[in-house]
Design an enzyme around this catalytic site. Sequence first.
Site, PDB file in Angstrom:
ATOM      1  N   ASP A   5      92.477  55.286 -11.471  1.00 40.10           N
ATOM      2  CA  ASP A   5      91.284  55.001 -12.273  1.00 40.10           C
ATOM      3  C   ASP A   5      91.139  53.507 -12.534  1.00 40.10           C
ATOM      4  O   ASP A   5      90.024  52.985 -12.617  1.00 40.10           O
ATOM      5  CB  ASP A   5      91.349  55.765 -13.607  1.00 40.10           C
ATOM      6  N   CYS A  62      83.738  53.270 -15.679  1.00 44.16           N
ATOM      7  CA  CYS A  62      82.881  54.283 -15.067  1.00 44.16           C
ATOM      8  C   CYS A  62      81.637  53.592 -14.527  1.00 44.16           C
ATOM      9  O   CYS A  62      80.929  52.912 -15.275  1.00 44.16           O
ATOM     10  CB  CYS A  62      82.493  55.345 -16.097  1.00 44.16           C
ATOM     11  N   ASN A  93      90.103  51.842 -19.459  1.00 44.44           N
ATOM     12  CA  ASN A  93      90.915  52.956 -19.930  1.00 44.44           C
ATOM     13  C   ASN A  93      91.727  52.472 -21.117  1.00 44.44           C
ATOM     14  O   ASN A  93      91.929  51.271 -21.303  1.00 44.44           O
ATOM     15  CB  ASN A  93      91.904  53.398 -18.836  1.00 44.44           C
TER      16      ASN A  93
END
Lengths: 310, 310
Positions: free
Chosen positions: B17, B241, B250
């Site tokens: 991520d 995102c 994050n």
Amino acid sequence: MTAQPEKVEINEVVLRDGLQNEPEFVATEDKIRLAERLSRTGIRRLEVTSFVSPRAIPNLRDAAEVLAGIERVPGVRYTALVPNVRGAERALQSNIDEVNLVMSIGEQHNLANMRMTCAQSLEQFADIMRVMEGSGVFVNGTLATTFGCPFDGRQPLDRILWGIEEYLALGIEGITIADTIGVANPRHVSEVVSTILSHHPTLPLTLHLHNTRDMGIANALAAYDAGIRSFDTSLGGIGGCPYAPGATGNVCTEDLVHMFHQCGVQTGSDLASLVKISKDLPEILGHDVPGFIMKAGTSERLYPFPGKHV
Amino acid sequence: MTAQPEKVEINEVVLRDGLQNEPEFVATEDKIRLAERLSRTGIRRLEVTSFVSPRAIPNLRDAAEVLAGIERVPGVRYTALVPNVRGAERALQSNIDEVNLVMSIGEQHNLANMRMTCAQSLEQFADIMRVMEGSGVFVNGTLATTFGCPFDGRQPLDRILWGIEEYLALGIEGITIADTIGVANPRHVSEVVSTILSHHPTLPLTLHLHNTRDMGIANALAAYDAGIRSFDTSLGGIGGCPYAPGATGNVCTEDLVHMFHQCGVQTGSDLASLVKISKDLPEILGHDVPGFIMKAGTSERLYPFPGKHV
């Protein structure tokens, strides 16, 4: 604590703690405008400046001019930090609503910051209280480094209680406990706040947090859950301590207000107005600020769907 | 929850991520080295990559090479995101320990992100489960946008429970609930986690947080207090995102580990090692990272006294 209303008070300190360590002097008219805009957001307590020596903190050398220049809003408490008798006299001449005294719980930090021992600070506060007598001005006392000193580390609970009792014995009416260098954690905050409120359940107690280690918001919520209803915050999250390099950033006003509103706790302030003012800070200061909400928007923010798929 | 040990599991997702939306491709050897260093910090679960189409996420086009290149540490679970049957087959060929499937709770986000409806995602997961059958590989399912969709806003609790039940019905063993765009607040997290765990008390449940609005740490602590013992985190706090501009970051591995250690909750990982690796990220990525502890040091950090006074 569930019987208390779901409401907190914000004490906006950007003009004092936020600006005092800025690399550049912020023009007096910019300070006045910032104070006036903030006072119209619903915030009811505004630390406008510090009556320190212009040599000690040149950024706040215009303390009297700023206070004289502000068009005041009824219901807003205008406060100023006062380090000594001379400062208290100047603050009274400026028609202040509240003065804020500061001593560090950590003896070494008090020596570094105030250039005197805690005993000498308390003696000086007694002189200040004589100046304040009969003025009707509220006196708040801040205990810096309550959650840890940059030289001595964590401070015992007894020492914190001692500081509060010394303040109350002098006639100081409200207390601010400060995490000056941003070392507090939520469990420690719960313990300290619960202990203080168990000894002094009706004490007007404010929490001053820094977001140095990204625990500011979590600490504020832990403090709220332990019974605190008043928070020092700084617009945009600016501010810092000169004796702890890297320890920049008071807890950010609009980020804290956003968190509380999201959690169903009212602050009485208008978040959209705060964000608007915060977005003007980079131009006033000449650099970016640490706040999150001014960049990301609120949690309610929706985005346009990026196109049709499938 | 007091009967549970004061301990959490960290699932380090920086390689997946964190890197997937980086502007520049990170060299395969840098990824391998980062994975190897992280696997020696005491972290026991490491999301190494994603077996997506190289066109969809060019940054992770070296998924198989990275997994083949890592010298694995016994006891560490190496996981990979798998979007479809082809990805599952590739992951199995790479001798993966765990695969992670993703569907968004928000129908519109699933359409934007996966280019299919939730019903189509679940059909595809049934196909993937057939591929996984008998492999012995653990299957985790992530529910993206559990705490809010960038297009549809907050999602009902029933919808979240529906997603979990669909996953469990497919034979998925663990669930990750994700605050994909960083809109969760601590009270909402408490409510969602408590509701899920009241329905599924023994479910291996992981929380994936973003720090978009500076509530990541507070949300993690609220989740811990509600019973969650597993967290996705990203070293340095990188990641984001693409459908929510500004929604970067994050929750930061070392900042979360620091907070938990400060609060007396063990993570099994060595904070000093994590900080050391995080400090190398800016050179690997070519830009600064949002983490706090890598800049400020831990709360135990002491400073030299700046001189003799009084």
